[in-house]
Motif scaffolding. Sequence first.
Motif, PDB file in Angstrom:
ATOM      1  N   GLN B 209       0.821  -1.202   0.000  1.00  0.00           N
ATOM      2  CA  GLN B 209       0.000   0.000   0.000  1.00  0.00           C
ATOM      3  C   GLN B 209       0.862   1.261   0.000  1.00  0.00           C
ATOM      4  OE1 GLN B 209      -0.908   1.707   3.276  1.00  0.00           O
ATOM      5  NE2 GLN B 209      -2.610   2.947   2.533  1.00  0.00           N
ATOM      6  N   GLU B 213       0.335   5.096  -1.670  1.00  0.00           N
ATOM      7  CA  GLU B 213       0.214   6.361  -0.937  1.00  0.00           C
ATOM      8  C   GLU B 213       0.875   7.488  -1.694  1.00  0.00           C
ATOM      9  OE1 GLU B 213       1.891   5.544   2.860  1.00  0.00           O
ATOM     10  OE2 GLU B 213       0.033   4.669   3.642  1.00  0.00           O
ATOM     11  N   LYS B 216      -1.174   7.806  -6.124  1.00  0.00           N
ATOM     12  CA  LYS B 216      -2.553   7.522  -5.686  1.00  0.00           C
ATOM     13  C   LYS B 216      -3.391   7.018  -6.864  1.00  0.00           C
ATOM     14  CE  LYS B 216      -2.863  10.481  -1.635  1.00  0.00           C
ATOM     15  NZ  LYS B 216      -2.340   9.403  -0.804  1.00  0.00           N
ATOM     16  N   GLY B 233     -11.987   1.837  -4.505  1.00  0.00           N
ATOM     17  CA  GLY B 233     -11.126   3.000  -4.369  1.00  0.00           C
ATOM     18  C   GLY B 233      -9.872   2.645  -3.584  1.00  0.00           C
ATOM     19  N   PRO B 234      -9.059   3.659  -3.269  1.00  0.00           N
ATOM     20  CA  PRO B 234      -7.812   3.417  -2.552  1.00  0.00           C
ATOM     21  C   PRO B 234      -8.004   2.735  -1.198  1.00  0.00           C
ATOM     22  CG  PRO B 234      -7.865   5.646  -3.443  1.00  0.00           C
ATOM     23  CD  PRO B 234      -9.224   5.061  -3.667  1.00  0.00           C
ATOM     24  N   GLU B 235      -9.200   2.818  -0.656  1.00  0.00           N
ATOM     25  CA  GLU B 235      -9.439   2.184   0.652  1.00  0.00           C
ATOM     26  C   GLU B 235      -9.276   0.658   0.588  1.00  0.00           C
ATOM     27  OE1 GLU B 235     -11.723   3.720  -1.165  1.00  0.00           O
ATOM     28  OE2 GLU B 235     -13.186   2.159  -1.639  1.00  0.00           O
ATOM     29  N   LEU B 236      -9.437   0.115  -0.634  1.00  0.00           N
ATOM     30  CA  LEU B 236      -9.256  -1.331  -0.801  1.00  0.00           C
ATOM     31  C   LEU B 236      -7.802  -1.735  -0.511  1.00  0.00           C
ATOM     32  CD1 LEU B 236     -11.276  -3.524  -1.563  1.00  0.00           C
ATOM     33  CD2 LEU B 236     -10.666  -3.180  -3.966  1.00  0.00           C
ATOM     34  N   ASN B 238      -5.875  -0.210   1.573  1.00  0.00           N
ATOM     35  CA  ASN B 238      -5.706  -0.150   3.031  1.00  0.00           C
ATOM     36  C   ASN B 238      -6.202  -1.447   3.675  1.00  0.00           C
ATOM     37  OD1 ASN B 238      -4.853   2.459   2.685  1.00  0.00           O
ATOM     38  ND2 ASN B 238      -6.859   3.366   3.110  1.00  0.00           N
ATOM     39  N   GLU B 239      -7.296  -1.954   3.149  1.00  0.00           N
ATOM     40  CA  GLU B 239      -7.858  -3.179   3.708  1.00  0.00           C
ATOM     41  C   GLU B 239      -6.901  -4.357   3.520  1.00  0.00           C
ATOM     42  OE1 GLU B 239     -11.780  -4.257   2.239  1.00  0.00           O
ATOM     43  OE2 GLU B 239     -11.478  -6.290   2.976  1.00  0.00           O
ATOM     44  N   SER B 242      -4.036  -4.270   5.923  1.00  0.00           N
ATOM     45  CA  SER B 242      -4.306  -4.686   7.303  1.00  0.00           C
ATOM     46  C   SER B 242      -4.811  -6.126   7.414  1.00  0.00           C
ATOM     47  CB  SER B 242      -5.295  -3.718   7.970  1.00  0.00           C
ATOM     48  OG  SER B 242      -6.489  -3.697   7.237  1.00  0.00           O
TER      49      SER B 242
END
Lengths: 377, 252
Positions: B209, B213, B216, B233-236, B238-239, B242
């Motif tokens: 990820q 960052e 983007k 979106g970019p949140e994928l 992040n998932e 983690s």
Amino acid sequence: MQNNLISKNFNHSFLNSESLTEEREKAFLNLKTIGLPNKRVENWKYTDLTSITKGLEFKPGKVDIEILNKDLKGLVVADFEYFIKNKDQYSKPTNYLKDEGVVYLNLSYASDARVIEIRESQSEPIVIKITAKGPGVTFPRLKIDIFPNVEAEVCFVYNGGEGFVNQLTEIHLGKDSGLNLYRVNESSSIHSETFLSYLNLNANLSMVNLSMPKNKSRFQVYNIFLDKHSSTDFKSISIPSNSCHDDFLIQNNHISSNCESNVGMRAILDKGVICSFQALIDIESNILSSKAEQDCKAILLHKEASMNAKPEMKIFNDDVVCKHGTTIGSLDKDQIFYLKSRGLDKKSSENLLLKGIVKNYIPNNSLLNNFLPKAYQ
Amino acid sequence: MSNNFLNIKSLSVKVDDKLIINNLSLSIGRGEVHAIMGPNGSGKSTLSNVLAGKDGYTIVNGAIDFSGEDLISLEPNERANKGIFLAFQYPVEIPGVTNINFIKTALESNRKYRGLEPIKPGEFLKLIKEKSKILGIPEDRLKRQLNVGFSGGEKKRNEALQLLMLEPSLAILDETDSGLDVDAFKIVADTINSTRNKDNSMLVITHYQRLLERIKPDIVHIFVDGSIVESGGPELANEVESDGYERFGDAK
């Protein structure tokens, strides 16, 4: 009646030279016993000299040996008279090569020679052109003495001829001396050269050989490490003309400790070409701290091109660092794809890779660059 | 008419007899940055190689349209000259060919294809020095043999330099972040990011990820077993960072 070049037809015509009769007679007897090399001789398994010279007439040919800058300071040049005055030097190669027919052949008939003593370091290369003329058999002899603490560059250029050139070359390197040697072979004769180097304490011999024969060629090198801390570095590029034959043999005889030998060969082989690489590292049991490398890479550009490679190591103790590698094949597909992925077409990619192989040994600032075919310059 | 200039439709690719890409569809519009994340062996690098035209892959189904042309019918050099650039995960070494000579040859090939005059030597030298400086590449590395003896990080910087010099319309970055130390990573990522504009697109293949960052993406795709199993979106990214890929069907 055709008087072909086979041992039984060799005669005593050398007696006409009225010099070194005893040495010639002795060499001749050995030649008669041993004969010319053929493929049953292990070192000549890829070049059957008996067969390829069979149709040649045994008559004297003509060869010019020209030293372009013989007037350089610190250079002393002699001709065949040197050997008449120094008989012990005439047969010296047979101290190391006792069973080599081409050496005895040269010693039987040699009449053209140059002996170059390099007594002072040179700032410019000494160029020696050896040009065979027309048919016939010639036996040029070269001997170069590099005096102690002297650094020099020498370039041999071979051209011409329609017959057989059987050359004998010796390089003596004095203590702490260094020689950068360049060799360009564009000979159209059947060309056989036996090359011996004798290295004294801390001497260094570097050689780049650009072999582009227009007929059949055999270059055999014997490096003899007479004293410690001496080293050799041989790089050979083979780009024979179509349907020609190029055979390179090198033996590094580590008879002193702390010596180093490196051999590299690159071959670019097109239609009908046969190329051979035989390299021996010979390290005796009482010889310590040797380093030796062999490396051969051949690119076959055509299905009718072929490469023989025979790397050998005779190592009789553990205190050595040695490595060797040989690859034979076509150009690397991943490299071609990388270049194509940047926009180069297939032909340009292949040419760039081939040029890279050559440039790795002969960079743009090398003396040999001008001798390269345009595509590689 | 679609704004997409790369359209992959129902693409299936085999290597030997094994299906690596399985019925993949993906569209990238001009100026967009797409990221592909996925576990090892999911077919990400295969996709980049297929797009660049590498041999050894059998396309068993589907089509790839690039700027209105059938990409599959084009040779790798034609694809490159039409604007596709693959930044390799493992750039190969080319002995005897200097870095600078290679980049000049590539640039000239590209310009010739586009009907442009060859770049003047002085201009080229100025340009490559300028771009090298941005990437922190010392001038002497330009004279070295292409990738020979380069560290992993040096090779990746060199890929980025070629990208800057060739100005492709579609850059495919195959794990460009791997092998880079922290400082080099920032320089390379920020430099690549600076090439973004409304006409150029990117396909960024990565495991991490952290790259996303700095570059983007507009869209992140999760790639499992040769197919996109989820896009977002970019949140994928992040998932994934983690929780890993377990939720997407890969529990390795």
